[in-house]
Design a protein around this motif. Structure first.
Motif, PDB file in Angstrom:
ATOM      1  N   ASN A 151       0.839  -1.202   0.000  1.00 31.25           N
ATOM      2  CA  ASN A 151       0.000   0.000   0.000  1.00 31.25           C
ATOM      3  C   ASN A 151       0.868   1.244   0.000  1.00 31.25           C
ATOM      4  O   ASN A 151       1.576   1.531   0.977  1.00 31.25           O
ATOM      5  CB  ASN A 151      -0.930  -0.009   1.220  1.00 31.25           C
ATOM      6  CG  ASN A 151      -1.981   1.086   1.160  1.00 31.25           C
ATOM      7  OD1 ASN A 151      -1.726   2.192   0.705  1.00 31.25           O
ATOM      8  ND2 ASN A 151      -3.184   0.767   1.606  1.00 31.25           N
ATOM      9  N   ALA A 152       0.804   2.020  -1.076  1.00 36.55           N
ATOM     10  CA  ALA A 152       1.673   3.178  -1.237  1.00 36.55           C
ATOM     11  C   ALA A 152       1.434   4.242  -0.179  1.00 36.55           C
ATOM     12  O   ALA A 152       2.317   5.070   0.089  1.00 36.55           O
ATOM     13  CB  ALA A 152       1.466   3.780  -2.630  1.00 36.55           C
ATOM     14  N   ASP A 153       0.248   4.271   0.427  1.00 31.40           N
ATOM     15  CA  ASP A 153      -0.083   5.282   1.429  1.00 31.40           C
ATOM     16  C   ASP A 153       0.367   4.896   2.835  1.00 31.40           C
ATOM     17  O   ASP A 153       0.278   5.711   3.752  1.00 31.40           O
ATOM     18  CB  ASP A 153      -1.595   5.524   1.452  1.00 31.40           C
ATOM     19  CG  ASP A 153      -2.099   6.176   0.181  1.00 31.40           C
ATOM     20  OD1 ASP A 153      -1.383   7.029  -0.374  1.00 31.40           O
ATOM     21  OD2 ASP A 153      -3.213   5.826  -0.264  1.00 31.40           O
ATOM     22  N   LYS A 154       0.848   3.673   3.013  1.00 34.71           N
ATOM     23  CA  LYS A 154       1.104   3.166   4.353  1.00 34.71           C
ATOM     24  C   LYS A 154       2.545   2.713   4.530  1.00 34.71           C
ATOM     25  O   LYS A 154       2.839   1.551   4.782  1.00 34.71           O
ATOM     26  CB  LYS A 154       0.107   2.047   4.694  1.00 34.71           C
ATOM     27  CG  LYS A 154      -1.338   2.549   4.755  1.00 34.71           C
ATOM     28  CD  LYS A 154      -2.293   1.481   5.234  1.00 34.71           C
ATOM     29  CE  LYS A 154      -3.696   2.054   5.421  1.00 34.71           C
ATOM     30  NZ  LYS A 154      -4.660   1.040   5.931  1.00 34.71           N
ATOM     31  N   SER A 155       3.463   3.690   4.369  1.00 35.45           N
ATOM     32  CA  SER A 155       4.887   3.451   4.634  1.00 35.45           C
ATOM     33  C   SER A 155       5.394   2.217   3.910  1.00 35.45           C
ATOM     34  O   SER A 155       6.028   1.330   4.487  1.00 35.45           O
ATOM     35  CB  SER A 155       5.130   3.310   6.146  1.00 35.45           C
ATOM     36  OG  SER A 155       4.548   4.373   6.848  1.00 35.45           O
ATOM     37  N   VAL A 156       5.130   2.170   2.619  1.00 40.21           N
ATOM     38  CA  VAL A 156       5.404   0.979   1.824  1.00 40.21           C
ATOM     39  C   VAL A 156       6.902   0.683   1.749  1.00 40.21           C
ATOM     40  O   VAL A 156       7.744   1.591   1.650  1.00 40.21           O
ATOM     41  CB  VAL A 156       4.809   1.143   0.407  1.00 40.21           C
ATOM     42  CG1 VAL A 156       5.531   2.227  -0.390  1.00 40.21           C
ATOM     43  CG2 VAL A 156       4.789  -0.170  -0.343  1.00 40.21           C
ATOM     44  N   ALA A 157       7.242  -0.612   1.836  1.00 36.93           N
ATOM     45  CA  ALA A 157       8.621  -1.040   1.590  1.00 36.93           C
ATOM     46  C   ALA A 157       8.985  -0.752   0.142  1.00 36.93           C
ATOM     47  O   ALA A 157       8.129  -0.746  -0.742  1.00 36.93           O
ATOM     48  CB  ALA A 157       8.754  -2.531   1.880  1.00 36.93           C
ATOM     49  N   LEU A 158      10.264  -0.515  -0.106  1.00 37.72           N
ATOM     50  CA  LEU A 158      10.708  -0.189  -1.460  1.00 37.72           C
ATOM     51  C   LEU A 158      11.284  -1.419  -2.154  1.00 37.72           C
ATOM     52  O   LEU A 158      11.960  -2.242  -1.526  1.00 37.72           O
ATOM     53  CB  LEU A 158      11.757   0.918  -1.431  1.00 37.72           C
ATOM     54  CG  LEU A 158      11.324   2.230  -0.782  1.00 37.72           C
ATOM     55  CD1 LEU A 158      12.387   3.297  -0.975  1.00 37.72           C
ATOM     56  CD2 LEU A 158       9.990   2.709  -1.358  1.00 37.72           C
ATOM     57  N   GLY A 159      11.013  -1.520  -3.444  1.00 39.80           N
ATOM     58  CA  GLY A 159      11.551  -2.600  -4.247  1.00 39.80           C
ATOM     59  C   GLY A 159      12.391  -2.061  -5.389  1.00 39.80           C
ATOM     60  O   GLY A 159      12.161  -0.955  -5.880  1.00 39.80           O
ATOM     61  N   ILE A 160      13.372  -2.845  -5.790  1.00 36.88           N
ATOM     62  CA  ILE A 160      14.203  -2.524  -6.949  1.00 36.88           C
ATOM     63  C   ILE A 160      13.790  -3.462  -8.074  1.00 36.88           C
ATOM     64  O   ILE A 160      13.909  -4.689  -7.950  1.00 36.88           O
ATOM     65  CB  ILE A 160      15.703  -2.690  -6.639  1.00 36.88           C
ATOM     66  CG1 ILE A 160      16.077  -1.925  -5.367  1.00 36.88           C
ATOM     67  CG2 ILE A 160      16.541  -2.233  -7.829  1.00 36.88           C
ATOM     68  CD1 ILE A 160      15.808  -0.432  -5.419  1.00 36.88           C
ATOM     69  N   PHE A 161      13.293  -2.894  -9.167  1.00 34.86           N
ATOM     70  CA  PHE A 161      12.730  -3.666 -10.267  1.00 34.86           C
ATOM     71  C   PHE A 161      13.606  -3.548 -11.519  1.00 34.86           C
ATOM     72  O   PHE A 161      14.196  -2.503 -11.789  1.00 34.86           O
ATOM     73  CB  PHE A 161      11.339  -3.136 -10.631  1.00 34.86           C
ATOM     74  CG  PHE A 161      10.295  -3.285  -9.557  1.00 34.86           C
ATOM     75  CD1 PHE A 161       9.387  -4.343  -9.593  1.00 34.86           C
ATOM     76  CD2 PHE A 161      10.193  -2.367  -8.522  1.00 34.86           C
ATOM     77  CE1 PHE A 161       8.409  -4.473  -8.617  1.00 34.86           C
ATOM     78  CE2 PHE A 161       9.217  -2.489  -7.543  1.00 34.86           C
ATOM     79  CZ  PHE A 161       8.317  -3.549  -7.591  1.00 34.86           C
ATOM     80  N   VAL A 162      13.638  -4.639 -12.286  1.00 38.03           N
ATOM     81  CA  VAL A 162      14.252  -4.639 -13.620  1.00 38.03           C
ATOM     82  C   VAL A 162      13.340  -5.440 -14.543  1.00 38.03           C
ATOM     83  O   VAL A 162      12.380  -6.072 -14.099  1.00 38.03           O
ATOM     84  CB  VAL A 162      15.673  -5.267 -13.604  1.00 38.03           C
ATOM     85  CG1 VAL A 162      16.633  -4.424 -12.782  1.00 38.03           C
ATOM     86  CG2 VAL A 162      15.632  -6.703 -13.094  1.00 38.03           C
ATOM     87  N   SER A 163      13.660  -5.423 -15.830  1.00 33.88           N
ATOM     88  CA  SER A 163      12.914  -6.227 -16.794  1.00 33.88           C
ATOM     89  C   SER A 163      12.999  -7.709 -16.432  1.00 33.88           C
ATOM     90  O   SER A 163      14.024  -8.184 -15.916  1.00 33.88           O
ATOM     91  CB  SER A 163      13.471  -6.012 -18.201  1.00 33.88           C
ATOM     92  OG  SER A 163      13.012  -7.007 -19.094  1.00 33.88           O
ATOM     93  N   LYS A 164      11.935  -8.449 -16.706  1.00 33.46           N
ATOM     94  CA  LYS A 164      11.947  -9.892 -16.407  1.00 33.46           C
ATOM     95  C   LYS A 164      13.011 -10.625 -17.211  1.00 33.46           C
ATOM     96  O   LYS A 164      13.426 -11.733 -16.840  1.00 33.46           O
ATOM     97  CB  LYS A 164      10.577 -10.494 -16.688  1.00 33.46           C
ATOM     98  CG  LYS A 164      10.178 -10.505 -18.157  1.00 33.46           C
ATOM     99  CD  LYS A 164       8.843 -11.185 -18.376  1.00 33.46           C
ATOM    100  CE  LYS A 164       8.493 -11.266 -19.855  1.00 33.46           C
ATOM    101  NZ  LYS A 164       7.186 -11.929 -20.081  1.00 33.46           N
ATOM    102  N   ASP A 165      13.489 -10.026 -18.320  1.00 30.60           N
ATOM    103  CA  ASP A 165      14.523 -10.640 -19.148  1.00 30.60           C
ATOM    104  C   ASP A 165      15.932 -10.330 -18.650  1.00 30.60           C
ATOM    105  O   ASP A 165      16.907 -10.876 -19.164  1.00 30.60           O
ATOM    106  CB  ASP A 165      14.400 -10.157 -20.594  1.00 30.60           C
ATOM    107  CG  ASP A 165      13.058 -10.524 -21.206  1.00 30.60           C
ATOM    108  OD1 ASP A 165      12.538 -11.606 -20.866  1.00 30.60           O
ATOM    109  OD2 ASP A 165      12.530  -9.735 -22.009  1.00 30.60           O
ATOM    110  N   ASN A 166      16.037  -9.442 -17.676  1.00 28.53           N
ATOM    111  CA  ASN A 166      17.350  -9.023 -17.190  1.00 28.53           C
ATOM    112  C   ASN A 166      17.997 -10.156 -16.393  1.00 28.53           C
ATOM    113  O   ASN A 166      17.372 -10.717 -15.496  1.00 28.53           O
ATOM    114  CB  ASN A 166      17.184  -7.780 -16.310  1.00 28.53           C
ATOM    115  CG  ASN A 166      18.495  -7.072 -16.020  1.00 28.53           C
ATOM    116  OD1 ASN A 166      19.464  -7.691 -15.606  1.00 28.53           O
ATOM    117  ND2 ASN A 166      18.505  -5.762 -16.219  1.00 28.53           N
ATOM    118  N   PRO A 167      19.257 -10.502 -16.696  1.00 28.39           N
ATOM    119  CA  PRO A 167      19.908 -11.603 -15.965  1.00 28.39           C
ATOM    120  C   PRO A 167      20.324 -11.250 -14.542  1.00 28.39           C
ATOM    121  O   PRO A 167      20.664 -12.152 -13.769  1.00 28.39           O
ATOM    122  CB  PRO A 167      21.141 -11.924 -16.825  1.00 28.39           C
ATOM    123  CG  PRO A 167      21.402 -10.687 -17.609  1.00 28.39           C
ATOM    124  CD  PRO A 167      20.075 -10.030 -17.839  1.00 28.39           C
TER     125      PRO A 167
END
Length: 341
Positions: A123-139
């Motif tokens: 939930n973006a409004d509730k002190s959300v944890a942060l994630g690091i995202f890349v393309s699903k094809d990224n090794p």
């Protein structure tokens, strides 16, 4: 420390599974003394549900306690404390240096903090944890704080140089010379500020090519949330990397595991690893009080905080459905702070 406090603290410190986050592992609340009066709170708007639950539960033990809640914004918390308008200042984000400076200028001390719950996974409004995202094809599978500082930052207080291509993260072949296209939310919003403080060690100098995205108002009163816009933009960019709420989803992207140091375990953000606080980009909700070290905390404030750190208090957090209870370790640390004052 009273006998009751010693029993409660001992119960919290009994051997338990590492970083257990079940409220059932915490000791139940037992009043140390009867209290009465009115507790006034100012701060985080999205805490209303949990706050009402805490208050109703606490009043079962202390029927002569009343509450005056003004949960309008985290921005109101510290000002309400140093003007003595509030007993509790509630922040759903990390406190800002200017807030600490303003408070300290008036009160000649820093506001006294307690972590009262873990932020949400999605939930973006509730002190959300942060994630690091890349393309699903990224090794690439994992990344460290030093690498993140080198990718997202420009000052590099972790002692590293710029990383601007995928080859500098160890990728080969077609990836090696490709620039890393970065996406995030607005940089002065709470998630970006948290990242700058924790990962970039307080630096506010970001990668010059980063593309920040904000919430977008849509027809009919709907909002296209920034954290979803970010992963959707990344979903169309094979050579991108994004900083967003860990629970955001797009079928064309994946989350990276994160470690603070290269030798630390690489932890993938999940509801479980955020709840047990093994994931290093998990966040907290905070309550601040006016307290001068060496002086006693107001008994009604002290009792209410003891309730929050108890089994019943953290069960109320679990009932919210988005916020996550404190681990037994964190609850014990907060209770210890309360007991040593």
């Amino acid at each position: 420390m009273t006998i009751k406090e010693t029993i409660l603290l001992g119960a919290l410190l009994l051997p338990a599974p590492a970083h257990s986050q079940s409220p059932e592992d915490l000791a139940p609340y037992h009043p140390d003394q009867a209290v009465s009066g009115t507790i006034t709170s100012w701060g985080h708007v999205f805490l209303k549900k949990v706050m009402l639950d805490w208050e109703a539960g606490f009043q079962k033990f202390h029927p002569d306690i009343h509450f005056n809640d003004n949960l309008v914004s985290s921005a109101a918390a510290t000002g309400a404390l140093f003007t003595h308008t509030a007993d509790l200042g509630i922040l759903g984000r990390e406190i800002r240096p200017m807030e600490v400076a303003g408070y300290s200028r008036v009160m000649k001390q820093k506001p006294f903090p307690f972590e009262v719950m873990t932020g949400s996974f999605a939930n973006a409004d509730k002190s959300v944890a942060l994630g690091i995202f890349v393309s699903k094809d990224n090794p690439l599978k994992s990344i460290t704080f030093a690498q993140l500082d080198s990718v997202f930052g420009a000052e590099h207080r972790r002692g590293n140089r710029n990383i601007r291509t995928w080859g500098e993260l160890g990728l080969t072949g077609d990836w090696a010379s490709r620039p890393i296209n970065l996406y995030s939310g607005v940089l002065d919003a709470a998630p970006g500020f948290f990242f700058s403080q924790v990962v970039m060690r307080g630096s506010l100098l970001w990668n010059e090519n980063l593309k920040p995205l904000d919430d977008l108002d849509l027809p009919g009163g709907k909002v296209y949330e920034a954290q979803q816009r970010i992963v959707d933009a990344l979903g169309q960019d094979r050579f991108g990397m994004a900083l967003s709420g860990a629970g955001a989803y797009n079928p064309n992207v994946k989350l990276l595991s994160v470690s603070i140091e290269d030798t630390d375990p690489k932890i993938l953000p999940t509801p479980t690893t955020v709840a047990d606080r093994t994931y290093p980009l998990s966040r907290s909700v905070w309550i601040y009080i006016n307290h001068k070290p060496g002086e006693p905390i107001d008994p009604m404030i002290r009792e209410f905080l003891r309730y929050i750190f108890s089994r019943e208090g953290q069960q109320a957090v679990a009932r919210d459905g988005d916020y996550l209870p404190l681990t037994d370790k964190l609850a014990a640390e907060q209770l210890r702070k309360l007991h040593t004052q």
